[in-house]
Design an enzyme around this catalytic site. Structure first.
Site, PDB file in Angstrom:
ATOM      1  N   CYS A  42      27.078 104.438  58.760  1.00  0.00           N
ATOM      2  CA  CYS A  42      25.921 103.561  58.943  1.00  0.00           C
ATOM      3  C   CYS A  42      26.430 102.247  59.537  1.00  0.00           C
ATOM      4  O   CYS A  42      27.247 101.563  58.910  1.00  0.00           O
ATOM      5  CB  CYS A  42      25.259 103.322  57.593  1.00  0.00           C
ATOM      6  SG  CYS A  42      23.908 102.133  57.652  1.00  0.00           S
ATOM      7  N   ASN A  43      25.972 101.922  60.736  1.00  0.00           N
ATOM      8  CA  ASN A  43      26.406 100.679  61.380  1.00  0.00           C
ATOM      9  C   ASN A  43      25.910  99.465  60.605  1.00  0.00           C
ATOM     10  O   ASN A  43      26.615  98.466  60.470  1.00  0.00           O
ATOM     11  CB  ASN A  43      25.848 100.594  62.808  1.00  0.00           C
ATOM     12  CG  ASN A  43      26.407 101.661  63.722  1.00  0.00           C
ATOM     13  OD1 ASN A  43      27.325 101.415  64.486  1.00  0.00           O
ATOM     14  ND2 ASN A  43      25.858 102.864  63.649  1.00  0.00           N
ATOM     15  N   THR A  44      24.671  99.545  60.109  1.00  0.00           N
ATOM     16  CA  THR A  44      24.065  98.409  59.416  1.00  0.00           C
ATOM     17  C   THR A  44      24.853  98.068  58.154  1.00  0.00           C
ATOM     18  O   THR A  44      25.077  96.892  57.849  1.00  0.00           O
ATOM     19  CB  THR A  44      22.594  98.737  59.067  1.00  0.00           C
ATOM     20  OG1 THR A  44      21.952  99.214  60.254  1.00  0.00           O
ATOM     21  CG2 THR A  44      21.860  97.538  58.543  1.00  0.00           C
ATOM     22  N   CYS A  68      23.326 102.978  66.001  1.00  0.00           N
ATOM     23  CA  CYS A  68      22.760 103.318  64.688  1.00  0.00           C
ATOM     24  C   CYS A  68      22.926 104.826  64.571  1.00  0.00           C
ATOM     25  O   CYS A  68      22.597 105.563  65.525  1.00  0.00           O
ATOM     26  CB  CYS A  68      21.281 102.932  64.625  1.00  0.00           C
ATOM     27  SG  CYS A  68      20.415 103.606  63.191  1.00  0.00           S
ATOM     28  N   ASP A 117      25.057 107.145  54.153  1.00  0.00           N
ATOM     29  CA  ASP A 117      24.112 106.423  55.026  1.00  0.00           C
ATOM     30  C   ASP A 117      22.883 106.069  54.184  1.00  0.00           C
ATOM     31  O   ASP A 117      22.703 106.578  53.073  1.00  0.00           O
ATOM     32  CB  ASP A 117      23.703 107.299  56.224  1.00  0.00           C
ATOM     33  CG  ASP A 117      22.764 106.573  57.183  1.00  0.00           C
ATOM     34  OD1 ASP A 117      22.947 105.360  57.396  1.00  0.00           O
ATOM     35  OD2 ASP A 117      21.830 107.207  57.719  1.00  0.00           O
ATOM     36  N   SER A 118      22.025 105.209  54.746  1.00  0.00           N
ATOM     37  CA  SER A 118      20.775 104.894  54.064  1.00  0.00           C
ATOM     38  C   SER A 118      19.848 106.112  54.037  1.00  0.00           C
ATOM     39  O   SER A 118      19.056 106.277  53.111  1.00  0.00           O
ATOM     40  CB  SER A 118      20.072 103.746  54.801  1.00  0.00           C
ATOM     41  OG  SER A 118      19.952 104.066  56.178  1.00  0.00           O
ATOM     42  N   HIS A 177      21.317 107.009  63.111  1.00  0.00           N
ATOM     43  CA  HIS A 177      20.077 107.791  63.228  1.00  0.00           C
ATOM     44  C   HIS A 177      19.793 108.175  64.690  1.00  0.00           C
ATOM     45  O   HIS A 177      19.145 109.187  64.946  1.00  0.00           O
ATOM     46  CB  HIS A 177      18.881 106.980  62.716  1.00  0.00           C
ATOM     47  CG  HIS A 177      18.691 107.026  61.230  1.00  0.00           C
ATOM     48  ND1 HIS A 177      19.482 106.326  60.357  1.00  0.00           N
ATOM     49  CD2 HIS A 177      17.786 107.694  60.460  1.00  0.00           C
ATOM     50  CE1 HIS A 177      19.070 106.549  59.106  1.00  0.00           C
ATOM     51  NE2 HIS A 177      18.043 107.372  59.151  1.00  0.00           N
TER      52      HIS A 177
END
Ligand code: DGL
Length: 271
Positions: free
Chosen positions: A72-74, A183, A8-9, A185
């Protein structure tokens, strides 16, 4: 070698890591966060694709996972194809849980909280067209919640107004009965978000990813992976100052992050 590297970011992928640990016991994990580039949700698509591929390819050479889980969806709604083209291992993505939301919704009105990038992606349009064509989907770009989730895990106070602001468009929508946390998060803030809109069904993608990983591993796992290192499963981070992450990762069963060097993409960063 490990079974799965979770990427993930930032710390959002830890919500997925928890589901995997619960549902796929015995699976050896590693964690990778591109915290030098956090947040992803406000960055240019071409920059992000180059960045995500560079980070994941480098980390996979070090971690040697059987599977990469893009938690991570993004990143998933943008770079899955590019990652699959570059990596010789299965890549599992995370996309907003529109399908289960449509299956559960009686009112046919669904709310989606995600990053600005995810809510505007053609990938999301296709997901809705395929799985929820008869639903009204209220999309909310809630990038501020990414920062709040990072703060929350670091033990800092969450800004209650930022949470209220994020859910306000959903609260104002009559008949909305399901909220999708699109998301990774955001499940980390679930205990604070849900009470703002009780009596709705709140859904995220964690359980579905864990089920998918279990399937993929049972197809490919013939030799068991060696046990994780003493002191926790390995982790990597791209920010030079990795120390602040260590206590968070330790709580989730990972060792202190090692620094991952990645050359910056040649394309520009900002839209
Ligand atoms: N956790 C990421 C997601 O699922 C987004 C966080 C970011 O904007 O970097 O979309």
């Amino acid at each position: 070698m490990i079974d799965a590297l979770i990427f993930d970011s930032g710390v959002g992928g830890l919500s997925v890591s928890e589901e995997i640990r619960r549902r796929v016991p015995g699976c050896s994990l590693g964690y990778l966060c591109d915290n030098a580039a956090l947040p992803y949700g406000t960055k240019r698509d071409d920059w992000l694709i180059a960045r995500i591929v560079a980070v994941c390819v480098n980390a996979c050479q070090l971690a040697r996972p059987r599977v990469l889980v893009v938690a991570c969806n993004t990143a998933s709604t943008l770079a899955l194809e590019a990652l699959r083209a570059r990596l010789p291992i299965p890549v599992i993505g995370t996309v907003p849980a529109i399908k289960p939301a449509a299956e559960a919704s009686r009112s046919r009105t669904i709310g989606l909280l995600a990053t600005g990038a995810t809510v505007n992606r053609p990938y999301l349009d296709r997901l809705i067209a395929e799985h929820a064509p008869d639903c009204r989907v209220v999309r909310v770009a809630a990038d501020a919640l990414v920062t709040q989730a990072e703060s929350h895990l670091a033990g800092r106070a969450v800004d209650a107004r930022a949470l209220q602001l994020a859910v306000a468009p959903l609260k104002a929508t009559t008949d909305l009965d399901v909220v999708v946390l699109g998301c990774t998060h955001f499940p980390l803030l679930r205990g604070l978000l849900e009470p703002l809109m009780p009596d709705r069904l709140w859904i995220d993608s964690g359980a579905a990813i864990a089920r998918r990983l279990s399937q993929v591993l049972s197809d490919i796992r013939s030799i068991p992976a060696p046990p994780g290192e003493v002191g926790g499963a390995p982790s990597w981070a791209t920010a030079p100052r990795v120390e602040s992450l260590a206590p968070i990762l330790t709580r989730f069963g990972y060792s202190s992050p090692r620094a991952l060097e990645v050359a910056p993409p040649s394309v520009g960063l900002h839209v």
